[in-house]
Design an enzyme around this catalytic site. Structure first.
Site, short mmCIF file in Angstrom:
data_model
loop_
_atom_site.label_atom_id
_atom_site.label_comp_id
_atom_site.label_asym_id
_atom_site.label_seq_id
_atom_site.Cartn_x
_atom_site.Cartn_y
_atom_site.Cartn_z
N SER A 143 0.84 -1.19 0.00
CA SER A 143 0.00 0.00 0.00
C SER A 143 0.88 1.24 0.00
O SER A 143 2.03 1.19 0.46
CB SER A 143 -0.90 0.01 1.24
N TYR A 156 -2.64 -0.26 10.51
CA TYR A 156 -2.62 -0.71 9.11
C TYR A 156 -1.31 -0.29 8.44
O TYR A 156 -0.66 -1.11 7.78
CB TYR A 156 -3.81 -0.12 8.36
#
Length: 336
Positions: A143, A156
């Site tokens: 990501s 995250y």
């Protein structure tokens, strides 16, 4: 000729589902895709899409696999009838959004267990055979949150930063074994991922103070706008992965942005770390825009608005190295 055997985790929706379909329906019919899901009860959309796209018989098979369970991984591996996996795609993941103090301990553990330890378990299961055969490709879904931390995404982003280090370390080690490592650094993508956040959106907000809750609500509204206006289709994200790392050269292509829109995801995903995007006020700001949720003014290196692909192969588009002074040896850094 033997078909390329691909095993993908997290295929119930989103990037995993679209990559499985992209390869299984490739006109070359050179792929055997094992699409794995934690719960086979959720395989309906995948099978329906495979039928509508006309995937050839035997090109796609679903398996139950839970990356949190080593026994489940071993059972799925045993059901690969070819006895090998040529391309391993570690795509399963979970999100966690909200103030850190609003998260339950179980939610934090679950995200780290899937995003980081789940990837480690998959690599431990399949790397030995790839190294023995001196052949293999590994794709890991990362990501932009692993390049630059995003507010209210602390856990995250921690998991995605960890994947960056994991893949960079492996890319150095695995090159002599003929195993290629790629990291797909996704930007905002139109998938059901936000609907599957661990612990729900925001967690237990009553644990946070009023000012933090207000900032979170503003951040949430801004993120919704970013996804709506700058989000990519999953087909865009999988196209480069299919071509560069799975060897697919055919099949339908995702529509490219018209002139005046953002740069195509293909270009961003293929860029080297040296080709960094320009600075923007905030990683959550829109392309060519400023941050509207925190009103920050200090320019910081911003995460790209679109997904990119980092790869252990040398990029053909990177800038030439600077000349080295006589008598000095250049410092070598792996291009991953």
């Amino acid at each position: 000729m033997d078909r390329t055997v691909v095993l993908i985790t997290g295929c119930s929706s989103g990037i995993g589902l679209h990559l499985a379909l992209r390869l299984a329906s490739d006109p070359s019919q050179s792929f055997k895709v094992y699409a794995t899901l934690r719960d086979l009860a959720s395989q309906g959309p995948l099978l329906e899409a495979a039928q509508s796209r006309g995937c050839p018989p035997g090109s796609l098979e679903t398996l139950q696999l839970d990356v949190r369970d080593a026994d489940s991984i071993a059972a799925a591996q045993a059901r690969v009838t070819e006895g090998r996996v040529d391309v391993l795609v570690c795509n399963a993941g979970r999100g966690l959004v909200g103030p850190l103090e609003a998260h339950k301990e179980g939610s934090v553990d679950a995200v780290l267990d899937v995003n980081l330890m789940g990837t480690v378990r998959m690599l431990q299961a399949f790397l030995l055979d790839m190294k023995r055969r001196r052949s293999g490709r590994i794709l890991v879904t990362g990501s932009v949150g692993g390049l630059m931390a995003l507010p209210f995404n602390a856990v995250y982003c921690a998991s995605k930063f960890a994947l960056e280090g994991l893949c960079e370390s492996l890319a150095i080690l695995l090159q002599p074994f003929g195993v290629h490592v790629s990291l797909i650094e996704c930007g905002p993508v139109h998938t059901p991922f936000p609907e599957k956040l661990e612990g729900g959106l925001g967690g237990m907000l009553d644990r946070a103070d009023a000012e933090t809750r207000d900032l979170f609500y503003r951040y949430r509204r801004h993120c919704e706008r970013v996804i709506r206006e700058a989000g990519q289709d999953p087909e865009e994200v999988v196209e480069v992965s299919a071509e560069r790392d799975c060897g697919s050269g055919g099949g339908p292509r995702a529509p490219q942005p018209s002139p005046g829109q953002r740069a195509s995801s293909r270009r961003c995903r293929s860029s080297s770390r040296r080709c960094a995007p320009r600075a923007r006020p905030c990683a959550t700001s829109l392309p060519n825009g400023s941050c509207r949720w925190c009103s920050c003014a200090s320019p910081t290196p911003a995460a790209p608005a679109t997904s990119r692909l980092r790869t252990s192969q040398r990029s053909t588009t990177r800038p030439p190295r600077a000349p080295t002074a006589p008598g000095r040896r250049p410092k070598l850094k792996p291009d991953v």
